[in-house]
Design a protein around this motif. Structure first.
Motif, mmCIF file in Angstrom:
data_model
loop_
_atom_site.group_PDB
_atom_site.id
_atom_site.type_symbol
_atom_site.label_atom_id
_atom_site.label_comp_id
_atom_site.label_asym_id
_atom_site.label_seq_id
_atom_site.Cartn_x
_atom_site.Cartn_y
_atom_site.Cartn_z
ATOM 1 N N ARG A 1 0.576 -1.518 -0.322
ATOM 2 C CA ARG A 1 -0.175 -0.061 0.649
ATOM 3 C C ARG A 1 0.921 1.144 0.182
ATOM 4 N NH1 ARG A 1 -4.694 -0.734 1.542
ATOM 5 N NH2 ARG A 1 -5.896 0.981 1.740
ATOM 6 N N ASP A 2 2.166 0.953 -0.494
ATOM 7 C CA ASP A 2 2.982 2.037 -0.036
ATOM 8 C C ASP A 2 2.923 3.095 -1.737
ATOM 9 O OD1 ASP A 2 4.683 0.521 -1.625
ATOM 10 O OD2 ASP A 2 6.224 0.730 -0.790
ATOM 11 N N PHE B 1 8.705 14.007 2.489
ATOM 12 C CA PHE B 1 7.997 12.995 1.259
ATOM 13 C C PHE B 1 6.969 14.016 0.623
ATOM 14 C CE2 PHE B 1 9.739 9.251 4.515
ATOM 15 C CZ PHE B 1 10.617 9.385 3.525
ATOM 16 N N VAL B 2 7.420 14.274 -0.319
ATOM 17 C CA VAL B 2 5.939 14.904 -1.090
ATOM 18 C C VAL B 2 5.423 13.584 -1.914
ATOM 19 C CG1 VAL B 2 7.959 15.058 -3.057
ATOM 20 C CG2 VAL B 2 6.016 16.666 -2.586
ATOM 21 N N ALA B 3 4.131 13.743 -2.647
ATOM 22 C CA ALA B 3 3.540 13.033 -3.302
ATOM 23 C C ALA B 3 2.353 14.003 -4.474
ATOM 24 C CB ALA B 3 2.122 12.497 -2.788
ATOM 25 N N GLU B 4 3.373 13.645 -5.779
ATOM 26 C CA GLU B 4 2.882 14.646 -7.162
ATOM 27 C C GLU B 4 2.204 13.955 -7.685
ATOM 28 O OE1 GLU B 4 6.915 16.968 -7.289
ATOM 29 O OE2 GLU B 4 7.210 15.017 -7.479
ATOM 30 N N ALA B 5 1.349 14.714 -7.947
ATOM 31 C CA ALA B 5 0.319 13.716 -9.906
ATOM 32 C C ALA B 5 0.323 15.627 -10.350
ATOM 33 C CB ALA B 5 -0.866 13.791 -9.212
ATOM 34 N N ASP B 6 1.176 14.700 -11.894
ATOM 35 C CA ASP B 6 1.170 15.653 -13.392
ATOM 36 C C ASP B 6 2.270 17.104 -12.500
ATOM 37 O OD1 ASP B 6 -0.050 13.339 -14.712
ATOM 38 O OD2 ASP B 6 -1.852 14.248 -13.717
ATOM 39 N N GLY B 7 2.995 16.398 -12.525
ATOM 40 C CA GLY B 7 3.795 17.280 -11.589
ATOM 41 C C GLY B 7 3.288 18.292 -10.701
ATOM 42 N N GLU B 8 1.692 18.349 -9.185
ATOM 43 C CA GLU B 8 1.823 18.976 -8.819
ATOM 44 C C GLU B 8 2.023 18.267 -7.950
ATOM 45 O OE1 GLU B 8 -3.133 20.842 -7.769
ATOM 46 O OE2 GLU B 8 -2.541 18.869 -9.147
ATOM 47 N N SER C 1 -0.086 16.165 -2.012
ATOM 48 C CA SER C 1 -0.022 15.912 -0.301
ATOM 49 C C SER C 1 1.631 16.071 -0.480
ATOM 50 C CB SER C 1 -0.440 14.202 -0.291
ATOM 51 O OG SER C 1 -0.293 14.475 1.685
ATOM 52 N N ALA C 2 1.876 16.030 1.087
ATOM 53 C CA ALA C 2 3.362 15.671 2.028
ATOM 54 C C ALA C 2 3.078 15.197 3.106
ATOM 55 C CB ALA C 2 3.552 17.274 1.453
ATOM 56 N N ALA C 3 4.239 14.733 3.851
ATOM 57 C CA ALA C 3 4.158 14.141 5.128
ATOM 58 C C ALA C 3 5.759 14.522 5.612
ATOM 59 C CB ALA C 3 3.428 13.033 4.995
ATOM 60 N N TRP C 4 6.062 14.498 6.751
ATOM 61 C CA TRP C 4 6.887 14.258 7.503
ATOM 62 C C TRP C 4 6.887 13.464 8.247
ATOM 63 C CZ3 TRP C 4 4.394 18.394 5.820
ATOM 64 C CH2 TRP C 4 4.087 19.294 6.273
ATOM 65 N N ALA C 5 9.150 12.359 9.198
ATOM 66 C CA ALA C 5 9.021 12.096 9.649
ATOM 67 C C ALA C 5 10.089 12.425 10.661
ATOM 68 C CB ALA C 5 9.297 10.347 9.278
ATOM 69 N N VAL C 6 9.440 12.616 12.328
ATOM 70 C CA VAL C 6 10.647 12.896 12.655
ATOM 71 C C VAL C 6 11.508 12.068 13.420
ATOM 72 C CG1 VAL C 6 11.025 15.352 14.743
ATOM 73 C CG2 VAL C 6 9.364 15.090 12.495
ATOM 74 N N TYR C 7 12.448 11.737 13.967
ATOM 75 C CA TYR C 7 13.211 10.968 14.117
ATOM 76 C C TYR C 7 13.561 11.472 15.726
ATOM 77 C CZ TYR C 7 12.896 9.329 9.954
ATOM 78 O OH TYR C 7 12.618 9.125 8.424
ATOM 79 N N LEU D 1 1.645 7.377 2.700
ATOM 80 C CA LEU D 1 2.723 7.705 3.803
ATOM 81 C C LEU D 1 2.941 8.089 4.544
ATOM 82 C CD1 LEU D 1 1.629 11.732 1.813
ATOM 83 C CD2 LEU D 1 3.560 10.682 1.560
ATOM 84 N N VAL D 2 2.301 6.955 4.890
ATOM 85 C CA VAL D 2 2.217 6.599 6.473
ATOM 86 C C VAL D 2 3.402 5.211 6.333
ATOM 87 C CG1 VAL D 2 1.323 4.802 8.322
ATOM 88 C CG2 VAL D 2 0.215 7.121 7.830
ATOM 89 N N ALA D 3 2.923 4.280 5.259
ATOM 90 C CA ALA D 3 3.931 3.465 4.602
ATOM 91 C C ALA D 3 5.516 3.329 4.448
ATOM 92 C CB ALA D 3 3.044 2.287 3.650
ATOM 93 N N VAL D 4 5.249 4.513 3.473
ATOM 94 C CA VAL D 4 7.215 5.010 3.593
ATOM 95 C C VAL D 4 7.412 5.213 5.248
ATOM 96 C CG1 VAL D 4 6.092 5.123 0.762
ATOM 97 C CG2 VAL D 4 6.185 7.224 2.537
ATOM 98 N N ARG D 5 6.841 5.952 5.572
ATOM 99 C CA ARG D 5 7.676 6.843 6.934
ATOM 100 C C ARG D 5 7.520 5.582 7.386
ATOM 101 N NH1 ARG D 5 4.140 11.504 8.338
ATOM 102 N NH2 ARG D 5 2.499 9.943 7.025
ATOM 103 N N ALA D 6 7.301 4.502 7.551
ATOM 104 C CA ALA D 6 6.586 3.236 8.785
ATOM 105 C C ALA D 6 8.024 3.001 7.836
ATOM 106 C CB ALA D 6 5.628 2.682 9.002
ATOM 107 N N ALA D 7 8.045 2.538 7.150
ATOM 108 C CA ALA D 7 9.085 1.771 6.479
ATOM 109 C C ALA D 7 10.945 2.747 6.763
ATOM 110 C CB ALA D 7 9.531 1.077 5.074
#
Length: 267
Positions: free
Chosen positions: A125-126, A176-183, A186-192, A219-225
């Motif tokens: 689901r990543d 982490f940034v999520a893009e579609a057609d260059g736009e 969504s975005a999210a960040w992980a703070v260690y 975005l949760v999945a990629v940050r968890a990994a």
């Protein structure tokens, strides 16, 4: 962690949260001072009050402690946030904060999960069709993220670009940034959290037309990994009422609530 959350599991997670995520760990890389059990944090333009416990402080002594934080930042013309938790003592802390002129903001739920458990739950689901998710360190991307957030919240979030630059420079944040057609959609960040077992998950907002498509979970999945890769055992989120049910379905456990109480000096 099983689907049925026991009182013992909640107690273990809450104890780890109190021990590792309160106090000094909330104040990394910014100026601080202490006042009794409090850590007084001085972010640019605003203050923040952190502590692990107020045990043994009540009545007039607590009123004076609250007033000192209010007055310290008011003298600088700055607001200050006193971040309460639902299990804080004494029981009349909130009443005393309000009496001192502090105003509550939105309550959130503190949820925690095992990083590896979330990776397992979100296996496959990543990614989202038509969307590219990537890690970025570039200011131009941070500015694009800030513009997206401004659209989502109908407010000026241009300050976020500088905040993400500061966070990324510490070496303790992945963005982490999520893009579609260059736009940016969504975005999210992980703070260690240095010297702890915890990674904090922040962000996750998406443009209205891109909600409900699985981007938040991805975005949760990629940050968890990434947290597992770096050796952080737990994920923690101060979750909104919208996010909390989603996260709990992914195996996060609600351990307490958190409500900011903010004093803003007269202009």
């Amino acid at each position: 962690m099983t689907e049925q959350t026991s009182d013992d599991q909640v107690a273990v997670l809450l104890a780890a949260y109190d021990e590792q995520l309160r106090g000094g760990s909330e104040a990394a890389d910014v100026p601080t001072s202490t006042d009794g059990p409090l850590i007084r944090v001085e972010y640019p333009g605003r203050g923040f009050v952190s502590y692990r416990s107020l045990e043994g402080i009540d009545g007039a002594e607590l009123d004076a402690l609250i007033a000192r934080q209010r007055d310290y930042f008011a003298a600088k013309g700055e607001p200050v946030e006193w971040k309460t938790r639902g299990h804080d003592q004494p029981a009349d802390l909130i009443e005393r904060l309000v009496a001192a002129g502090f105003v509550p903001e939105e309550r959130e739920t503190v949820v925690i999960a095992e990083s590896a458990h979330v990776v397992e739950r979100l296996s496959g689901r990543d990614s989202v069709e038509g969307v590219t998710i990537r890690r970025t360190t570039e200011r131009v991307d941070f500015e694009r993220i800030a513009a997206m957030e401004s659209t989502v919240w109908h407010q000026d979030w241009s300050w976020l670009a500088d905040d993400l630059v500061r966070r990324q420079a510490t070496g303790l944040t992945d963005i982490f940034v999520a893009e579609a057609d260059g736009e940016v959609v969504s975005a999210a960040w992980a703070v260690y959290k240095k010297n702890t077992d915890f990674t904090g998950l922040w962000g996750g907002s998406a443009l209205a037309e891109w909600r409900g498509k699985g981007i938040y979970k991805a975005l949760v999945a990629v940050r968890a990994a990434r947290a597992v890769e770096l050796g952080y055992r737990y994920l923690q989120v101060d979750a909104s009422d919208d996010s909390s049910p989603i996260l709990q379905r992914l195996g996060f456990v609600a351990v307490t609530t958190t409500t900011p109480y903010v004093h803003t000096p007269d202009s």
